[in-house]
Design a protein around this motif. Structure first.
Motif, PDB file in Angstrom:
ATOM      1  N   ASN A 238       0.810  -1.231   0.000  1.00  0.00           N
ATOM      2  CA  ASN A 238       0.000   0.000   0.000  1.00  0.00           C
ATOM      3  C   ASN A 238       0.840   1.276   0.000  1.00  0.00           C
ATOM      4  O   ASN A 238       0.497   2.263   0.658  1.00  0.00           O
ATOM      5  CB  ASN A 238      -0.958   0.006   1.211  1.00  0.00           C
ATOM      6  CG  ASN A 238      -1.857  -1.213   1.237  1.00  0.00           C
ATOM      7  OD1 ASN A 238      -2.424  -1.582   0.222  1.00  0.00           O
ATOM      8  ND2 ASN A 238      -1.960  -1.864   2.392  1.00  0.00           N
ATOM      9  N   GLY A 239       1.932   1.269  -0.772  1.00  0.00           N
ATOM     10  CA  GLY A 239       2.834   2.420  -0.797  1.00  0.00           C
ATOM     11  C   GLY A 239       2.411   3.536  -1.737  1.00  0.00           C
ATOM     12  O   GLY A 239       2.994   4.615  -1.707  1.00  0.00           O
ATOM     13  N   GLY A 240       1.415   3.287  -2.596  1.00  0.00           N
ATOM     14  CA  GLY A 240       0.988   4.321  -3.546  1.00  0.00           C
ATOM     15  C   GLY A 240       1.523   4.044  -4.940  1.00  0.00           C
ATOM     16  O   GLY A 240       2.504   3.309  -5.099  1.00  0.00           O
ATOM     17  N   VAL A 294       9.427  11.923  -1.964  1.00  0.00           N
ATOM     18  CA  VAL A 294       7.996  12.117  -1.671  1.00  0.00           C
ATOM     19  C   VAL A 294       7.278  10.762  -1.729  1.00  0.00           C
ATOM     20  O   VAL A 294       6.560  10.366  -0.806  1.00  0.00           O
ATOM     21  CB  VAL A 294       7.358  13.111  -2.662  1.00  0.00           C
ATOM     22  CG1 VAL A 294       5.864  13.249  -2.386  1.00  0.00           C
ATOM     23  CG2 VAL A 294       8.044  14.478  -2.557  1.00  0.00           C
ATOM     24  N   SER A 295       7.508  10.049  -2.797  1.00  0.00           N
ATOM     25  CA  SER A 295       6.871   8.753  -2.977  1.00  0.00           C
ATOM     26  C   SER A 295       7.338   7.758  -1.913  1.00  0.00           C
ATOM     27  O   SER A 295       6.548   7.017  -1.325  1.00  0.00           O
ATOM     28  CB  SER A 295       7.202   8.259  -4.379  1.00  0.00           C
ATOM     29  OG  SER A 295       6.676   6.996  -4.598  1.00  0.00           O
ATOM     30  N   MET A 296       8.627   7.774  -1.654  1.00  0.00           N
ATOM     31  CA  MET A 296       9.177   6.832  -0.676  1.00  0.00           C
ATOM     32  C   MET A 296       8.622   7.090   0.726  1.00  0.00           C
ATOM     33  O   MET A 296       8.368   6.161   1.491  1.00  0.00           O
ATOM     34  CB  MET A 296      10.702   6.954  -0.685  1.00  0.00           C
ATOM     35  CG  MET A 296      11.398   5.859   0.085  1.00  0.00           C
ATOM     36  SD  MET A 296      13.187   5.929  -0.094  1.00  0.00           S
ATOM     37  CE  MET A 296      13.427   5.120  -1.644  1.00  0.00           C
ATOM     38  N   SER A 297       8.400   8.365   1.041  1.00  0.00           N
ATOM     39  CA  SER A 297       7.871   8.705   2.370  1.00  0.00           C
ATOM     40  C   SER A 297       6.488   8.105   2.588  1.00  0.00           C
ATOM     41  O   SER A 297       6.119   7.765   3.714  1.00  0.00           O
ATOM     42  CB  SER A 297       7.778  10.225   2.524  1.00  0.00           C
ATOM     43  OG  SER A 297       9.052  10.797   2.396  1.00  0.00           O
ATOM     44  N   LEU A 298       5.709   7.992   1.509  1.00  0.00           N
ATOM     45  CA  LEU A 298       4.346   7.485   1.654  1.00  0.00           C
ATOM     46  C   LEU A 298       4.308   5.988   1.890  1.00  0.00           C
ATOM     47  O   LEU A 298       3.355   5.463   2.469  1.00  0.00           O
ATOM     48  CB  LEU A 298       3.509   7.858   0.425  1.00  0.00           C
ATOM     49  CG  LEU A 298       3.419   9.356   0.151  1.00  0.00           C
ATOM     50  CD1 LEU A 298       2.450   9.621  -0.984  1.00  0.00           C
ATOM     51  CD2 LEU A 298       2.999  10.114   1.391  1.00  0.00           C
ATOM     52  N   LEU A 299       5.354   5.297   1.451  1.00  0.00           N
ATOM     53  CA  LEU A 299       5.413   3.854   1.711  1.00  0.00           C
ATOM     54  C   LEU A 299       5.377   3.592   3.217  1.00  0.00           C
ATOM     55  O   LEU A 299       4.825   2.584   3.671  1.00  0.00           O
ATOM     56  CB  LEU A 299       6.669   3.254   1.060  1.00  0.00           C
ATOM     57  CG  LEU A 299       6.925   1.767   1.282  1.00  0.00           C
ATOM     58  CD1 LEU A 299       5.752   0.904   0.814  1.00  0.00           C
ATOM     59  CD2 LEU A 299       8.202   1.332   0.549  1.00  0.00           C
ATOM     60  N   ALA A 300       5.935   4.522   3.990  1.00  0.00           N
ATOM     61  CA  ALA A 300       5.913   4.356   5.456  1.00  0.00           C
ATOM     62  C   ALA A 300       4.477   4.236   5.965  1.00  0.00           C
ATOM     63  O   ALA A 300       4.201   3.468   6.893  1.00  0.00           O
ATOM     64  CB  ALA A 300       6.626   5.527   6.123  1.00  0.00           C
TER      65      ALA A 300
END
Ligand SMILES: *Cc1c(COP(=O)(O)O)cnc(C)c1O
Length: 440
Positions: A238-240, A294-300
């Protein structure tokens, strides 16, 4: 036969049910495509705003240190490690699954070239996800290896003394069939080959044990511990959309080879700006260049769902619920959608089933109708997807993923009821459901 009320009672009694509240699911949608693009964690919108307006907008370049941007690949890797049976400091989040597969397959070929140069064959499954086959084909061409594609039941027989690497996807994207990871890995090692696993449909979906404890080590690879693995951030994690992927390398191999994309983020001291490349120790050398923060931060935010599940039994509890959901779906389809030419492509045996159910449909003169049935379901808010067959042994597939973090038993009931209505009324034959789009 289970009733709607039974399904509602199972939801009411489900200890994992509160996890659904962590996710934003559009009203009227039953989302059975989390195996392709996971839903949005509610925390993601605020986190995206924070990263953009605070960390980027205000922190600017200082945020590489102050917001922890620089070591985000390692920090997220450590949070994924428990989901795949790896240890701390063995996983990094970076790049895409395709690119990471290129890196690890290249490293595996380099190890073979050094340890047993007569081995010139890479084995994979014909029905593996195409990008895995394309990457393997390209690398084999460049490095002078032969790619041999086999059916699942032919894998054991294909493991001859010529094989350098066996590269497989743990859960098949078209059928949901799951390999027995320790047994296949042990067979590859017994034949002297290295084992590369793609966990795109496993990480966050089924318990994974890349490393087995105990009987380490033979000359290379304890018999049942894999050598390399890659996996996807935007499916069950569910990381986007387009979230970075992850890569794992067994620690015994991590320092042996440069991966081929030897960019500055994999350097031992990137900010020394030396003219020569010194690989970072361990898994960090599998990074290449500047990461999409930005994208990597949302994986959190996606990983927080699994950390919340840990308090409720973790992957074992999620797996039990996933099997209960897929069992229920199979049972209801077989009872309620009889006589419409549907078949089951997914194994009934729990040990061989991932977290999805794939249905086939008999071909008639007008085709299988599988694409149009999926479109008619989507119009009703039941989102699954279609995967084309090859006209031969591999049939057209209607694919339904069951993500136990947010799918409930009533959802399964309602999805099957919609499917029954689409078939009974032949609604799928309407022209609007028969127009193909770029992405299926
Ligand atoms: C989804 C998937 C991928 C995706 O690769 P990308 O590089 O993210 O496009 C790769 N391999 C398998 C087996 C997949 O299921």
């Amino acid at each position: 036969m289970p009733t709607l009320q039974d399904c509602q009672q199972r939801d009411a009694a489900d200890p994992l049910r509160p996890l659904r509240d962590l996710f934003s699911i559009p009203a009227g949608v039953i989302y059975l495509d989390g195996n392709s693009l996971g839903v949005m964690p509610k925390a993601a919108a605020a986190r995206a705003a924070e990263v953009v307006t605070q960390e980027w907008g205000q922190g600017l370049i200082r945020s590489w240190n102050t917001a922890g941007w620089f070591n985000l690949p390692q920090r997220l890797g450590n949070r994924i490690a428990p989901l795949i049976g790896a240890d701390q400091d063995e996983v990094v989040v970076t790049d895409s699954t395709s690119i990471n597969l290129f890196k690890v397959l290249s490293a595996a070929l380099s190890i073979t070239a050094q340890d047993s140069p007569s081995r010139r064959v890479v084995v994979s499954e014909r029905s593996n996800f195409p990008t895995d086959l394309y990457i393997a084909e390209g690398l084999c061409k460049e490095r002078g290896f032969t790619l041999q594609l086999v059916e699942p039941q032919e894998i054991a027989g294909a493991l001859t003394g010529d094989v350098a690497v066996l590269v497989l996807t743990h859960v098949n994207y078209r059928t949901g069939a799951m390999h027995d990871m320790p047994t296949v890995t042990a067979a590859a090692h017994a034949a002297g080959a290295l084992m590369v696993w793609d966990l795109a449909h496993s990480a966050g979906a089924v318990p994974v044990t890349l490393k087995t404890s105990g009987t380490d080590f033979a000359s290379f690879g304890s018999s049942k511990s894999a050598d390399f693995a890659v996996g996807c951030g935007y499916k069950y994690l569910n990381g986007g959309p387009g979230a970075p992927a992850f890569v794992w390398v067994h620690p015994q191999h991590a320092n042996r080879f440069w991966q081929p994309l030897s960019g500055w983020w994999g350097h031992a001291s990137p900010f020394a700006f030396t003219a020569d490349y010194q690989p970072a120790p361990g898994i960090s050398r599998y990074l290449c260049g500047t990461q999409p923060i930005v994208s990597m931060s949302l994986l959190a935010c996606g990983l927080e769902g699994f950390e919340a599940a840990d308090k409720l039994g973790g992957m074992a509890a999620l797996r039990a619920k996933s099997l209960a959901l897929t069992d229920l779906f199979i049972q209801l389809v077989e009872e309620r959608c009889q006589g419409y030419g549907l078949g089951l492509a997914t194994p009934r045996d729990h040990a061989q089933r991932g977290s999805q159910v794939c249905l086939t449909r008999e071909h008639s003169a007008e085709g299988s109708g599988a694409f149009a049935i999926v479109q008619a379901l989507i119009a009703r808010g039941v989102i699954g997807d279609f995967r084309a067959g090859d006209g031969g042994a591999h049939k057209d597939i209607l694919r339904f993923g069951f993500t136990p973090l947010y799918i409930g038993f009533e959802d399964v009931w309602n999805a099957v009821e919609h499917l029954r209505q689409v078939l009974e009324t032949a609604q799928w034959k309407m022209p609007e459901f028969n127009q193909k789009h770029a992405v299926t």
